[in-house]
Motif scaffolding. Structure first.
Motif, PDB file in Angstrom:
ATOM      1  N   TYR A 202       0.862  -1.179   0.000  1.00 33.33           N
ATOM      2  CA  TYR A 202       0.000   0.000   0.000  1.00 33.33           C
ATOM      3  C   TYR A 202       0.909   1.244   0.000  1.00 33.33           C
ATOM      4  CZ  TYR A 202      -3.161  -3.513   2.080  1.00 33.33           C
ATOM      5  OH  TYR A 202      -3.898  -4.645   2.351  1.00 33.33           O
ATOM      6  N   SER A 203       0.526   2.250  -0.770  1.00 31.80           N
ATOM      7  CA  SER A 203       1.287   3.502  -0.802  1.00 31.80           C
ATOM      8  C   SER A 203       0.302   4.666  -0.722  1.00 31.80           C
ATOM      9  CB  SER A 203       2.104   3.620  -2.092  1.00 31.80           C
ATOM     10  OG  SER A 203       3.030   2.571  -2.209  1.00 31.80           O
ATOM     11  N   MET A 204       0.583   5.628   0.160  1.00 37.25           N
ATOM     12  CA  MET A 204      -0.297   6.788   0.297  1.00 37.25           C
ATOM     13  C   MET A 204       0.530   8.062   0.338  1.00 37.25           C
ATOM     14  SD  MET A 204      -3.272   7.718   3.115  1.00 37.25           S
ATOM     15  CE  MET A 204      -2.227   8.418   4.394  1.00 37.25           C
ATOM     16  N   ILE A 205       0.002   9.126  -0.269  1.00 35.22           N
ATOM     17  CA  ILE A 205       0.654  10.429  -0.248  1.00 35.22           C
ATOM     18  C   ILE A 205      -0.358  11.479   0.197  1.00 35.22           C
ATOM     19  CG2 ILE A 205       0.158  10.992  -2.674  1.00 35.22           C
ATOM     20  CD1 ILE A 205       3.067  12.143  -2.759  1.00 35.22           C
ATOM     21  N   LEU A 206       0.095  12.418   1.012  1.00 35.85           N
ATOM     22  CA  LEU A 206      -0.763  13.494   1.501  1.00 35.85           C
ATOM     23  C   LEU A 206       0.056  14.771   1.560  1.00 35.85           C
ATOM     24  CD1 LEU A 206      -1.192  13.145   5.367  1.00 35.85           C
ATOM     25  CD2 LEU A 206       0.283  11.642   4.059  1.00 35.85           C
ATOM     26  N   SER A 207      -0.624  15.889   1.614  1.00 37.96           N
ATOM     27  CA  SER A 207       0.051  17.174   1.569  1.00 37.96           C
ATOM     28  C   SER A 207       0.419  17.667   2.961  1.00 37.96           C
ATOM     29  CB  SER A 207      -0.829  18.223   0.886  1.00 37.96           C
ATOM     30  OG  SER A 207      -0.215  19.496   0.940  1.00 37.96           O
ATOM     31  N   GLY A 208       1.664  18.141   3.083  1.00 35.23           N
ATOM     32  CA  GLY A 208       2.108  18.807   4.302  1.00 35.23           C
ATOM     33  C   GLY A 208       2.392  20.274   4.033  1.00 35.23           C
ATOM     34  N   ASN A 209       1.825  20.794   2.930  1.00 36.44           N
ATOM     35  CA  ASN A 209       2.035  22.164   2.447  1.00 36.44           C
ATOM     36  C   ASN A 209       3.460  22.357   1.927  1.00 36.44           C
ATOM     37  OD1 ASN A 209      -0.615  23.063   2.992  1.00 36.44           O
ATOM     38  ND2 ASN A 209      -0.099  23.318   5.146  1.00 36.44           N
ATOM     39  N   THR A 210       4.455  22.429   2.796  1.00 37.06           N
ATOM     40  CA  THR A 210       5.827  22.638   2.332  1.00 37.06           C
ATOM     41  C   THR A 210       6.523  21.323   1.996  1.00 37.06           C
ATOM     42  OG1 THR A 210       6.629  22.639   4.614  1.00 37.06           O
ATOM     43  CG2 THR A 210       6.080  24.776   3.637  1.00 37.06           C
ATOM     44  N   PHE A 211       5.845  20.198   2.166  1.00 36.61           N
ATOM     45  CA  PHE A 211       6.387  18.890   1.821  1.00 36.61           C
ATOM     46  C   PHE A 211       5.218  17.947   1.574  1.00 36.61           C
ATOM     47  CE2 PHE A 211       5.490  18.603   6.276  1.00 36.61           C
ATOM     48  CZ  PHE A 211       5.146  17.285   6.510  1.00 36.61           C
ATOM     49  N   SER A 212       5.514  16.766   1.090  1.00 41.88           N
ATOM     50  CA  SER A 212       4.500  15.725   0.924  1.00 41.88           C
ATOM     51  C   SER A 212       4.814  14.588   1.878  1.00 41.88           C
ATOM     52  CB  SER A 212       4.500  15.190  -0.516  1.00 41.88           C
ATOM     53  OG  SER A 212       4.170  16.202  -1.444  1.00 41.88           O
ATOM     54  N   GLY A 213       3.799  14.132   2.606  1.00 42.21           N
ATOM     55  CA  GLY A 213       3.975  12.981   3.467  1.00 42.21           C
ATOM     56  C   GLY A 213       3.746  11.704   2.674  1.00 42.21           C
ATOM     57  N   TYR A 214       4.599  10.730   2.863  1.00 40.20           N
ATOM     58  CA  TYR A 214       4.489   9.476   2.118  1.00 40.20           C
ATOM     59  C   TYR A 214       4.504   8.308   3.097  1.00 40.20           C
ATOM     60  CZ  TYR A 214       5.617   5.623  -1.058  1.00 40.20           C
ATOM     61  OH  TYR A 214       5.591   4.436  -1.755  1.00 40.20           O
ATOM     62  N   ILE A 215       3.551   7.390   2.911  1.00 37.77           N
ATOM     63  CA  ILE A 215       3.444   6.214   3.785  1.00 37.77           C
ATOM     64  C   ILE A 215       3.384   4.969   2.904  1.00 37.77           C
ATOM     65  CG2 ILE A 215       2.094   5.068   5.582  1.00 37.77           C
ATOM     66  CD1 ILE A 215       0.866   7.818   6.229  1.00 37.77           C
ATOM     67  N   ALA A 216       4.251   4.017   3.189  1.00 37.62           N
ATOM     68  CA  ALA A 216       4.267   2.758   2.451  1.00 37.62           C
ATOM     69  C   ALA A 216       4.103   1.611   3.431  1.00 37.62           C
ATOM     70  CB  ALA A 216       5.575   2.610   1.682  1.00 37.62           C
ATOM     71  N   VAL A 217       3.232   0.672   3.092  1.00 32.25           N
ATOM     72  CA  VAL A 217       2.938  -0.466   3.968  1.00 32.25           C
ATOM     73  C   VAL A 217       3.190  -1.758   3.195  1.00 32.25           C
ATOM     74  CG1 VAL A 217       1.175  -1.622   5.362  1.00 32.25           C
ATOM     75  CG2 VAL A 217       1.161   0.880   5.152  1.00 32.25           C
ATOM     76  N   GLN A 218       3.817  -2.704   3.836  1.00 33.74           N
ATOM     77  CA  GLN A 218       4.013  -4.027   3.240  1.00 33.74           C
ATOM     78  C   GLN A 218       3.548  -5.092   4.220  1.00 33.74           C
ATOM     79  OE1 GLN A 218       7.488  -5.139   0.730  1.00 33.74           O
ATOM     80  NE2 GLN A 218       7.953  -6.615   2.344  1.00 33.74           N
ATOM     81  N   ILE A 219       2.646  -5.951   3.742  1.00 36.84           N
ATOM     82  CA  ILE A 219       2.069  -6.994   4.591  1.00 36.84           C
ATOM     83  C   ILE A 219       2.195  -8.339   3.885  1.00 36.84           C
ATOM     84  CG2 ILE A 219      -0.060  -7.838   5.654  1.00 36.84           C
ATOM     85  CD1 ILE A 219      -0.955  -4.905   5.844  1.00 36.84           C
TER      86      ILE A 219
END
Length: 312
Positions: A115-132
């Motif tokens: 699973y990969s998710m991206i969200l806005s932090g305004n001055t950066f982008s937050g990225y979350i990767a999950v492996q199951i």
């Protein structure tokens, strides 16, 4: 009695699948994006994120450039059906609208769900990767991961002491730099008078990092220093004006100075690179300032350099 046992089991399964609320988001050290991890996940030691005790389930959290979120958002709008059989999904988080994908893959010979998710932090982008791994997919289901994603949150800044605690050295002098931030937790640190919104190049700033190698012989240090100077990011039309051996805190070192242009406004800058040797790795200190601010910036750079000590 059977009904009671079934209800008890349902409650326990629900507790495993339900992350804490967004207010309980946990932020890995040095990272501005966090979430409420599912039960069974604890803070990882080898990377910023969370993992199970057997290291099979991994949740990586990191930061990407601010433009990354916009690129994903535009791609989602242009092709909502996705490509290659992977359809992006949108989800509301406490930090705003995010986008994620799900796909099957392999980690070596082990089938996994990614699973990969991206969200806005305004001055950066937050990225979350999950492996199951497939063996854990009955507990860590798609719905469970989606609920965990929904708990994602952004913090405005990471406490300076928390950032510095991750570095393999101690910083005892900051020379009144306004911004102190890790570029990569435990790997690189920036000290600056500017910030991400205005840009760093228009004012003095420093980058301190560790190069994972060192010249094999003292006679190779000059070549090593000049080669390292050519890899300083963000500088153009660079010209080395001086490169010579020195000693810093009793250790052999090399100082290289460069005139160049930097930033979107083509600011004329002077850059100094110090390499401090003494072991299998090399401490690298870079200071950059607009040329008209160099006389005041250089003593600050040197004070920071002289205040860097090994972490005991």
């Amino acid at each position: 009695m059977m009904l009671f046992r079934m209800l008890t089991a349902a409650v326990l399964v629900s507790a495993i699948l339900r992350p804490a609320c967004a207010a309980d988001a946990v932020f890995p050290p040095g990272v501005r994006v966090g979430l409420a991890p599912l039960v069974g996940l604890s803070v990882a030691k080898a990377f910023p994120g969370f993992e199970t005790e057997d290291h099979s389930v991994k949740v990586l959290l990191t930061e990407l450039p601010a433009a990354a979120y916009g690129e994903v958002k535009n791609a989602f709008a242009a092709n909502p059906a996705g490509t290659g059989g992977i359809k992006p999904e949108s989800i509301e988080t406490s930090a705003g609208l995010a986008y994620y994908t799900v796909e099957n893959g392999k980690d070596g010979a082990t089938p996994v769900r990614r699973y990969s998710m991206i969200l806005s932090g305004n001055t950066f982008s937050g990225y979350i990767a999950v492996q199951i791994p497939e063996t854990a997919s009955k507990i860590y289901t798609d719905d469970a991961v989606r609920q965990m994603f929904a708990s994602a949150a952004i913090r405005k800044e990471v406490p300076v002491d928390e950032q510095l605690s991750l570095m393999p050295f101690q910083l005892t002098e900051r020379s009144n730099f306004k911004t102190v931030r890790t570029l990569a937790p435990g790997a690189a640190l920036i000290l600056a008078d500017g910030d991400e919104t205005k840009g760093f190049e228009a004012a003095p700033f420093m980058v301190i990092s560790i190069i994972g190698s060192a010249p094999p012989e003292p006679g190779d240090r000059a070549r090593f220093a000049q080669q390292a100077a050519t890899t300083i990011p963000g500088v153009r039309d660079a010209r080395i004006t001086m490169s010579e051996p020195i000693r810093v805190d009793g250790l052999p070192a090399f100082e290289t100075r460069i005139d160049a242009t930097s930033g979107k406004d083509n600011t004329a800058v002077t850059v100094v690179q110090w390499l401090r040797f003494g072991g299998p790795s090399t401490l690298r200190i870079i200071g950059s300032a607009p040329r008209d601010q160099w006389p005041g910036a250089f003593p600050r750079f040197r004070a920071v350099r002289d205040g860097i000590q090994p972490r005991s």
